[in-house]
Design a protein around this motif. Structure first.
Motif, mmCIF file in Angstrom:
data_model
loop_
_atom_site.group_PDB
_atom_site.id
_atom_site.type_symbol
_atom_site.label_atom_id
_atom_site.label_comp_id
_atom_site.label_asym_id
_atom_site.label_seq_id
_atom_site.Cartn_x
_atom_site.Cartn_y
_atom_site.Cartn_z
ATOM 1 N N PHE A 103 27.410 13.483 41.624
ATOM 2 C CA PHE A 103 27.416 12.701 40.391
ATOM 3 C C PHE A 103 27.853 11.265 40.660
ATOM 4 O O PHE A 103 27.323 10.323 40.058
ATOM 5 C CB PHE A 103 28.349 13.356 39.373
ATOM 6 C CG PHE A 103 28.217 12.808 37.987
ATOM 7 C CD1 PHE A 103 27.036 12.950 37.291
ATOM 8 C CD2 PHE A 103 29.279 12.157 37.386
ATOM 9 C CE1 PHE A 103 26.900 12.439 36.006
ATOM 10 C CE2 PHE A 103 29.165 11.649 36.098
ATOM 11 C CZ PHE A 103 27.972 11.785 35.401
ATOM 12 N N THR A 104 28.813 11.097 41.581
ATOM 13 C CA THR A 104 29.252 9.754 41.969
ATOM 14 C C THR A 104 28.102 8.964 42.585
ATOM 15 O O THR A 104 27.854 7.806 42.214
ATOM 16 C CB THR A 104 30.412 9.842 42.975
ATOM 17 O OG1 THR A 104 31.520 10.506 42.366
ATOM 18 C CG2 THR A 104 30.845 8.462 43.438
ATOM 19 N N ASN A 105 27.386 9.577 43.514
ATOM 20 C CA ASN A 105 26.256 8.905 44.154
ATOM 21 C C ASN A 105 25.142 8.610 43.155
ATOM 22 O O ASN A 105 24.516 7.540 43.194
ATOM 23 C CB ASN A 105 25.722 9.764 45.298
ATOM 24 C CG ASN A 105 26.699 9.886 46.442
ATOM 25 O OD1 ASN A 105 27.649 9.114 46.549
ATOM 26 N ND2 ASN A 105 26.508 10.870 47.300
ATOM 27 N N PHE A 106 24.882 9.555 42.265
ATOM 28 C CA PHE A 106 23.834 9.372 41.264
ATOM 29 C C PHE A 106 24.155 8.192 40.354
ATOM 30 O O PHE A 106 23.290 7.341 40.073
ATOM 31 C CB PHE A 106 23.677 10.654 40.451
ATOM 32 C CG PHE A 106 22.634 10.573 39.376
ATOM 33 C CD1 PHE A 106 21.293 10.685 39.683
ATOM 34 C CD2 PHE A 106 23.009 10.386 38.049
ATOM 35 C CE1 PHE A 106 20.329 10.610 38.685
ATOM 36 C CE2 PHE A 106 22.057 10.311 37.050
ATOM 37 C CZ PHE A 106 20.707 10.425 37.364
ATOM 38 N N TYR A 139 22.988 2.678 28.904
ATOM 39 C CA TYR A 139 23.932 1.782 29.564
ATOM 40 C C TYR A 139 25.372 2.147 29.200
ATOM 41 O O TYR A 139 26.273 2.127 30.051
ATOM 42 C CB TYR A 139 23.653 0.327 29.178
ATOM 43 C CG TYR A 139 22.437 -0.278 29.834
ATOM 44 C CD1 TYR A 139 21.830 0.341 30.927
ATOM 45 C CD2 TYR A 139 21.887 -1.474 29.366
ATOM 46 C CE1 TYR A 139 20.715 -0.214 31.536
ATOM 47 C CE2 TYR A 139 20.775 -2.032 29.959
ATOM 48 C CZ TYR A 139 20.187 -1.396 31.043
ATOM 49 O OH TYR A 139 19.079 -1.940 31.639
ATOM 50 N N ALA A 140 25.595 2.467 27.934
ATOM 51 C CA ALA A 140 26.946 2.838 27.501
ATOM 52 C C ALA A 140 27.391 4.127 28.163
ATOM 53 O O ALA A 140 28.544 4.248 28.603
ATOM 54 C CB ALA A 140 26.980 2.980 25.976
ATOM 55 N N PHE A 141 26.472 5.084 28.275
ATOM 56 C CA PHE A 141 26.808 6.356 28.928
ATOM 57 C C PHE A 141 27.148 6.140 30.396
ATOM 58 O O PHE A 141 28.136 6.687 30.900
ATOM 59 C CB PHE A 141 25.632 7.329 28.801
ATOM 60 C CG PHE A 141 25.764 8.545 29.676
ATOM 61 C CD1 PHE A 141 26.621 9.578 29.335
ATOM 62 C CD2 PHE A 141 25.040 8.644 30.864
ATOM 63 C CE1 PHE A 141 26.750 10.691 30.144
ATOM 64 C CE2 PHE A 141 25.168 9.754 31.679
ATOM 65 C CZ PHE A 141 26.029 10.784 31.320
ATOM 66 N N ALA A 145 30.722 6.901 32.060
ATOM 67 C CA ALA A 145 30.787 7.869 33.161
ATOM 68 C C ALA A 145 31.348 7.220 34.417
ATOM 69 O O ALA A 145 32.141 7.826 35.142
ATOM 70 C CB ALA A 145 29.399 8.444 33.430
ATOM 71 N N MET A 146 30.961 5.974 34.682
ATOM 72 C CA MET A 146 31.465 5.287 35.866
ATOM 73 C C MET A 146 32.970 5.058 35.761
ATOM 74 O O MET A 146 33.695 5.204 36.752
ATOM 75 C CB MET A 146 30.735 3.959 36.044
ATOM 76 C CG MET A 146 31.173 3.165 37.269
ATOM 77 S SD MET A 146 30.920 4.064 38.831
ATOM 78 C CE MET A 146 29.129 3.986 38.970
ATOM 79 N N ALA A 147 33.460 4.709 34.561
ATOM 80 C CA ALA A 147 34.903 4.508 34.379
ATOM 81 C C ALA A 147 35.658 5.812 34.635
ATOM 82 O O ALA A 147 36.710 5.818 35.285
ATOM 83 C CB ALA A 147 35.184 3.995 32.974
ATOM 84 N N ILE A 148 35.119 6.931 34.150
ATOM 85 C CA ILE A 148 35.764 8.226 34.369
ATOM 86 C C ILE A 148 35.763 8.585 35.850
ATOM 87 O O ILE A 148 36.765 9.045 36.403
ATOM 88 C CB ILE A 148 35.057 9.320 33.543
ATOM 89 C CG1 ILE A 148 35.253 9.050 32.050
ATOM 90 C CG2 ILE A 148 35.587 10.701 33.909
ATOM 91 C CD1 ILE A 148 34.474 9.990 31.158
ATOM 92 N N VAL A 149 34.635 8.371 36.514
ATOM 93 C CA VAL A 149 34.518 8.698 37.939
ATOM 94 C C VAL A 149 35.470 7.844 38.768
ATOM 95 O O VAL A 149 36.145 8.351 39.676
ATOM 96 C CB VAL A 149 33.067 8.516 38.415
ATOM 97 C CG1 VAL A 149 32.987 8.537 39.938
ATOM 98 C CG2 VAL A 149 32.181 9.605 37.837
ATOM 99 N N VAL A 150 35.547 6.547 38.465
ATOM 100 C CA VAL A 150 36.446 5.657 39.209
ATOM 101 C C VAL A 150 37.894 6.115 39.044
ATOM 102 O O VAL A 150 38.665 6.161 40.011
ATOM 103 C CB VAL A 150 36.277 4.201 38.746
ATOM 104 C CG1 VAL A 150 37.391 3.322 39.308
ATOM 105 C CG2 VAL A 150 34.928 3.656 39.183
ATOM 106 N N GLY A 151 38.271 6.476 37.822
ATOM 107 C CA GLY A 151 39.628 6.951 37.602
ATOM 108 C C GLY A 151 39.917 8.233 38.363
ATOM 109 O O GLY A 151 40.986 8.380 38.966
ATOM 110 N N PHE A 152 38.957 9.157 38.362
ATOM 111 C CA PHE A 152 39.139 10.418 39.073
ATOM 112 C C PHE A 152 39.229 10.185 40.582
ATOM 113 O O PHE A 152 40.097 10.753 41.258
ATOM 114 C CB PHE A 152 37.981 11.353 38.757
ATOM 115 C CG PHE A 152 38.021 12.646 39.521
ATOM 116 C CD1 PHE A 152 38.882 13.662 39.152
ATOM 117 C CD2 PHE A 152 37.207 12.840 40.631
ATOM 118 C CE1 PHE A 152 38.927 14.849 39.861
ATOM 119 C CE2 PHE A 152 37.250 14.019 41.347
ATOM 120 C CZ PHE A 152 38.108 15.029 40.968
#
Length: 238
Positions: A103-106, A139-141, A145-152
């Protein structure tokens, strides 16, 4: 739907291949598995770079069309294969970690592809009102999602840093504890804060309480310390 279908196909095929191979895939020791089940921030940086290069290559007429596809496939297919193998082998934690990397790579490919195409002027064409709304929602999604992934990934990376620092502190304290004795460290493992230590040598073994006290004095975060001693008899030649 096409993307979801492709994801499901890769997972199913990898699970079937895992079932057919004569040797079971060890999800705890296989290096190809281990490098894909614990994503960190550095993996996101690599994925962003790969997505940027793939998007840029797709805009160049002098670069074969297969190159971007190969770059993208190398980023997203291997983690999905680990997902399938993990599900078949009954290792949900490994499957979840691998899916997080996928999911991160995607997401990274989506972000960098959008940035490159916007910079190349492909995002200025007029869209219908429905198309414009759909793009804004997408774009909002992606941003959320990127903000959540970066935090994780930041949390995971800090956990790795903390574990590495704790292991180094335990090693230093153990070396100091054995100093002046005839014993050496034969094995040292740390599993979720529990220290498993094996020493080998001869003579009087040092007291485990002294090591525990030293770790507590240095505020090393460990739950327990287990010690096993291998007595190596000294052989004297005459």
């Amino acid at each position: 739907m096409l993307t979801l279908g492709g994801m499901a196909l890769v997972v199913v095929v990898s699970a079937c291949v895992t079932a057919l191979i004569p040797v079971a895939a060890d999800m705890e020791t296989n290096t190809q598995v281990l490098c894909r089940v614990s994503p960190r921030l550095v993996d996101l940086v690599i994925a962003l770079a790969a997505g940027f290069m793939a998007a840029l290559a797709s805009m160049r007429a002098d670069i074969p069309d297969a190159v971007p596809g190969v770059a993208i496939s190398a980023s997203i297919v291997p983690p999905l294969c680990v997902v399938g193998a993990g599900l078949y082998e009954g290792a949900p934690d490994a499957a979840l970690g691998a899916f997080t990397l996928f999911f991160t790579n995607f997401l990274a490919i989506q972000v960098m592809g959008g940035v490159v195409y916007l910079l190349m002027g492909l995002g200025v064409s007029r869209l219908s009102q429905t198309g414009e709304q759909a793009r804004q929602i997408w774009y909002a999604f992606v941003a959320l999602a990127m903000a959540i992934v970066v935090g994780f990934l930041f949390s995971t990376s800090m956990g790795v840093v903390g574990s590495t620092q704790r292991e180094r502190q335990v090693q230093v304290a153990t070396a100091s504890w054995l100093e002046g004795t005839e014993y050496r460290v034969d094995a040292l493992d740390i599993d979720d804060g529990d220290v498993y230590l094996r020493i080998a040598g001869h003579g009087d073994a040092p007291e485990l309480e002294d090591l525990s006290a030293s770790l507590a004095e240095k505020s090393v975060d460990v739950k327990s310390v287990s010690l096993s001693v291998i007595d190596e008899q000294r052989i004297t030649c005459v």
